[in-house]
Each structure stands twice: as C-alpha cells, then as structure tokens.
Write an enzyme that holds these catalytic residues in place. Structure first.
Site, PDB file in Angstrom:
ATOM      1  N   SER A  93       0.908  -1.182  -0.016  1.00 29.97           N
ATOM      2  CA  SER A  93      -0.050  -0.076   0.089  1.00 29.97           C
ATOM      3  C   SER A  93       0.978   1.311  -0.149  1.00 29.97           C
ATOM      4  CB  SER A  93      -0.773   0.075   1.191  1.00 29.97           C
ATOM      5  OG  SER A  93      -1.371   1.204   1.516  1.00 29.97           O
ATOM      6  N   TYR A 106      -1.334  -0.570  10.411  1.00 29.52           N
ATOM      7  CA  TYR A 106      -1.517  -1.046   9.210  1.00 29.52           C
ATOM      8  C   TYR A 106      -0.334  -0.633   8.441  1.00 29.52           C
ATOM      9  CZ  TYR A 106      -3.659  -1.135   4.529  1.00 29.52           C
ATOM     10  OH  TYR A 106      -4.153  -1.245   3.078  1.00 29.52           O
TER      11      TYR A 106
HETATM   12  N1  LIG Z   1      -8.716  -0.591  -0.864  1.00 28.02           N
HETATM   13  C1  LIG Z   1      -7.741   0.018  -0.624  1.00 28.02           C
HETATM   14  O1  LIG Z   1      -7.679   1.478  -0.476  1.00 28.02           O
HETATM   15  C2  LIG Z   1      -6.328  -0.404  -0.492  1.00 28.02           C
HETATM   16  C3  LIG Z   1      -5.196   0.477  -0.659  1.00 28.02           C
HETATM   17  C4  LIG Z   1      -4.175  -0.154  -0.584  1.00 28.02           C
HETATM   18  C5  LIG Z   1      -3.774  -1.705  -0.259  1.00 28.02           C
HETATM   19  N2  LIG Z   1      -5.069  -2.167   0.029  1.00 28.02           N
HETATM   20  C6  LIG Z   1      -4.874  -3.674   0.138  1.00 28.02           C
HETATM   21  O2  LIG Z   1      -5.461  -4.420  -0.766  1.00 28.02           O
HETATM   22  C7  LIG Z   1      -5.750  -5.876  -0.050  1.00 28.02           C
HETATM   23  C8  LIG Z   1      -7.183  -6.508  -0.475  1.00 28.02           C
HETATM   24  O3  LIG Z   1      -8.117  -5.241   0.103  1.00 28.02           O
HETATM   25  P1  LIG Z   1      -9.413  -4.781  -0.653  1.00 28.02           P
HETATM   26  O4  LIG Z   1      -9.316  -3.481  -0.437  1.00 28.02           O
HETATM   27  O5  LIG Z   1      -9.726  -5.610  -2.004  1.00 28.02           O
HETATM   28  O6  LIG Z   1     -10.481  -5.210   0.463  1.00 28.02           O
HETATM   29  P2  LIG Z   1     -11.666  -6.152   0.480  1.00 28.02           P
HETATM   30  O7  LIG Z   1     -12.279  -6.100   1.785  1.00 28.02           O
HETATM   31  O8  LIG Z   1     -12.209  -5.946  -0.823  1.00 28.02           O
HETATM   32  O9  LIG Z   1     -10.828  -7.598   0.128  1.00 28.02           O
HETATM   33  C9  LIG Z   1     -10.048  -8.236   1.078  1.00 28.02           C
HETATM   34  C10 LIG Z   1     -10.392  -9.893   1.278  1.00 28.02           C
HETATM   35  O10 LIG Z   1      -9.507 -10.331   2.235  1.00 28.02           O
HETATM   36  C11 LIG Z   1     -10.100 -11.631   2.896  1.00 28.02           C
HETATM   37  N3  LIG Z   1      -9.629 -11.774   3.976  1.00 28.02           N
HETATM   38  C12 LIG Z   1      -9.427 -10.914   4.896  1.00 28.02           C
HETATM   39  N4  LIG Z   1      -8.776 -11.787   6.211  1.00 28.02           N
HETATM   40  C13 LIG Z   1      -8.384 -12.785   5.384  1.00 28.02           C
HETATM   41  C14 LIG Z   1      -7.604 -14.088   5.888  1.00 28.02           C
HETATM   42  N5  LIG Z   1      -7.238 -14.085   7.380  1.00 28.02           N
HETATM   43  N6  LIG Z   1      -7.472 -15.189   5.150  1.00 28.02           N
HETATM   44  C15 LIG Z   1      -7.884 -15.067   4.003  1.00 28.02           C
HETATM   45  N7  LIG Z   1      -8.660 -14.009   3.427  1.00 28.02           N
HETATM   46  C16 LIG Z   1      -8.815 -12.924   4.276  1.00 28.02           C
HETATM   47  C17 LIG Z   1     -11.616 -10.803   2.786  1.00 28.02           C
HETATM   48  O11 LIG Z   1     -12.626 -11.907   3.230  1.00 28.02           O
HETATM   49  C18 LIG Z   1     -11.872 -10.281   1.882  1.00 28.02           C
HETATM   50  O12 LIG Z   1     -12.435 -10.957   0.706  1.00 28.02           O
HETATM   51  C19 LIG Z   1      -5.582  -5.830   1.292  1.00 28.02           C
HETATM   52  O13 LIG Z   1      -4.375  -6.232   1.560  1.00 28.02           O
HETATM   53  C20 LIG Z   1      -5.105  -4.078   1.524  1.00 28.02           C
HETATM   54  O14 LIG Z   1      -4.279  -3.961   2.414  1.00 28.02           O
HETATM   55  C21 LIG Z   1      -6.081  -1.669  -0.136  1.00 28.02           C
END
Ligand SMILES: NC(=O)c1ccc[n+]([C@@H]2O[C@H](COP(=O)([O-])OP(=O)(O)OC[C@H]3O[C@@H](n4cnc5c(N)ncnc54)[C@H](O)[C@@H]3O)[C@@H](O)[C@H]2O)c1
Length: 251
Positions: A144, A157
C-alpha cells in the site's frame, strides 16, 4: 498467461476478485482463496465465464495448516504453481498509536505480515521444485502507499505494509537467481469493503483526494492491471520492486 496457474488470496472481493477475473480473461487457471468461501466461489464462477478452469478454497492466511492446504490443493488440481498474488489483508482501527489495543495491532500483523510470510514460504517451496516458466515464476504481494509513507491514523496497518515491502525485497534477493521474481504493489485509496471506514470518516475523502496528483480515486481494475503485468512474462526483468499505483499520491 495462457494455462499458467496462479493463486490469489483474499480473492473473494476488491483487488483480489478483479485480479482473478483479469487473469482468467488472459487464459490463466486461477485458485481463489478467501476466509469467506462463498465470495471466493463466486469469484471462481466469474473466472470460469472466461472459459478457464478455476477453483475456490477456504483459506485463513494466518494459519499455517490452512495455507499449506491451499497450496497443496492448487498443486493437486493443476500440477504446478506459476504465480501468486498475496493480497488478503485487513485495515484495523483508525486510531492514533497510543489508542490502539494490543489485540488489534496483533491481528493486523497476523493477517498482513504473517499471512504474506506463510503464503510466500509455501509458494516458494513449491516453485523451487519446478522449472520456471517463461518470464520466471512471479509472486506479487499486496502492500500500500501506507507501506512507503506514514499513515498516522493507521499505525499498525502502516507498519504491516512496510513489512510487506521488506519481505518482498528479501525474497527477491534470495530467489532472483533461481527463477522467482517477487514484487509488491502499493495502491492508494480505492473504494472496496476494506476501505469503507476510510471513505466514511469525516473529511477523509476530501483529504485523501487533495493528497493525490490526479483528481480521482482508482478502481480495483486499475490496480489489477499492474498486478497482471507483474505476474506476466512482460515483467521478466522486474523484481524486488514496490510499485505505486496511487494517482500520484506520493509523487
Ligand atoms: N482498498 C484500498 O484502498 C487499499 C489500498 C491499498 C492496499 N489495499 C490492500 O489490498 C488488499 C485487498 O483489500 P481490498 O481493498 O480488495 O479489500 P476487500 O475487503 O474487498 O478484500 C479483502 C479480502 O481479504 C479477505 N481476507 C481477510 N482476512 C483474511 C484471511 N485471514 N485469510 C484469507 N482471506 C482474508 C476478505 O474476506 C476479503 O475478501 C489488502 O491487503 C489491503 O490492505 C487496499
């Protein structure tokens, strides 16, 4: 990517789903893991619409046995692993450091750091037993912009994502000469279920937009485009690199 076998963790939603369906559109076989089996199955169904084989498996990235079962499930079904997107993650509470309960810190580190560690170990062990495909084996970890700069209301985080950058660089150094490329992506804020608390907090949306060079938030598909490139042979010279995809937030 035709017929390559790629694992996607956290594949039931957001960036994971966009990447899994994007991989399928390029002809890859995908193995979708998520804590939520129903959403993982829905992603696998969406992938199969592209005419490829796809499977879903319940996965908890914090549990070594679960990660092993996920990796072995992929090997049993498809015979090899060419790439992986270690994407599962959680945000944790929006609080200053002194306010964060220890168990919240530990949960964020367990999913975001221990999870990536366990997944990479299992994937690398499998990859080392296979001849690398064209362009090398490719692992992409989800970091991120909070892994490159401070995120004062998300201290655990931010620390966890800095750790993902460190794990990525270390693995790239370890395995670069054995045909495994390891990179990570650093998105800015994108509206997914995980980011809801950020977008809903008072004044945050405006603050996050003002920080960016471009006057728009990205979509999961725009982040997946970079992940797909890193997973593909087109990125054959790229390893050990945290890549920003952040509308110029850290420019
Ligand atoms: N959305 C943002 O703004 C953003 C920005 C930078 C990085 N990220 C990163 O992107 C990644 C995905 O997030 P997203 O935004 O798509 O969110 P999201 O909530 O849509 O998806 C996250 C998924 O991870 C799954 N998950 C959570 N804990 C888990 C575990 N212990 N084992 C297996 N699966 C698990 C959840 O069930 C969910 O389906 C994360 O690592 C997040 O930190 C997100």
């Amino acid at each position: 990517m035709k017929n390559k076998v790629v694992l996607v963790t956290g594949g039931g939603s957001g960036f994971g789903r966009a990447t899994a369906t994007g991989l399928a559109a390029l002809g890859a076989k995908v193995v979708v893991g998520d804590l939520n089996l129903e959403t993982a199955e829905e992603t696998a169904r969406l992938a199969r619409v592209a005419g490829v084989e796809a499977r879903a498996q319940k996965l908890d990235v914090t549990q070594e046995k679960s990660v092993q079962a996920f990796t072995e499930g992929a090997l049993k079904a498809f015979g090899r692993i060419d790439g992986a997107f270690n994407n599962a993650g959680i945000l944790g509470p929006l609080q200053e450091m002194a306010e964060v309960p220890l168990e919240d810190f530990e949960r964020v580190m367990a999913v975001n750091v221990r999870g990536v560690w366990l997944c990479m170990q299992a994937q690398i062990r499998a990859m080392l037993r296979q001849a690398p495909p064209e362009g090398g084996h490719s692992i992409v970890n989800m970091a991120s912009i909070a892994g490159l700069a401070a995120s004062p209301m998300l201290p655990a985080y931010s620390a966890s994502k800095h750790a993902v950058v460190g794990l990525t660089r270390s693995a790239a150094r370890n395995y670069g000469r054995r045909g495994i490329r390891v990179n990570c992506v650093c998105p800015g804020p994108v509206e997914t279920p995980l980011a809801e608390p950020l977008f809903e907090a008072s004044g945050m949306r405006e603050m996050m937009l003002a920080r960016q060079s471009m006057a728009k938030f990205g979509t999961p598909g725009e982040v997946a485009a970079l992940v797909l490139w890193l997973l593909s042979p087109a990125a054959s010279l790229v390893t050990g690199t945290p890549m920003r995809v952040d509308a110029g937030a850290l420019a």
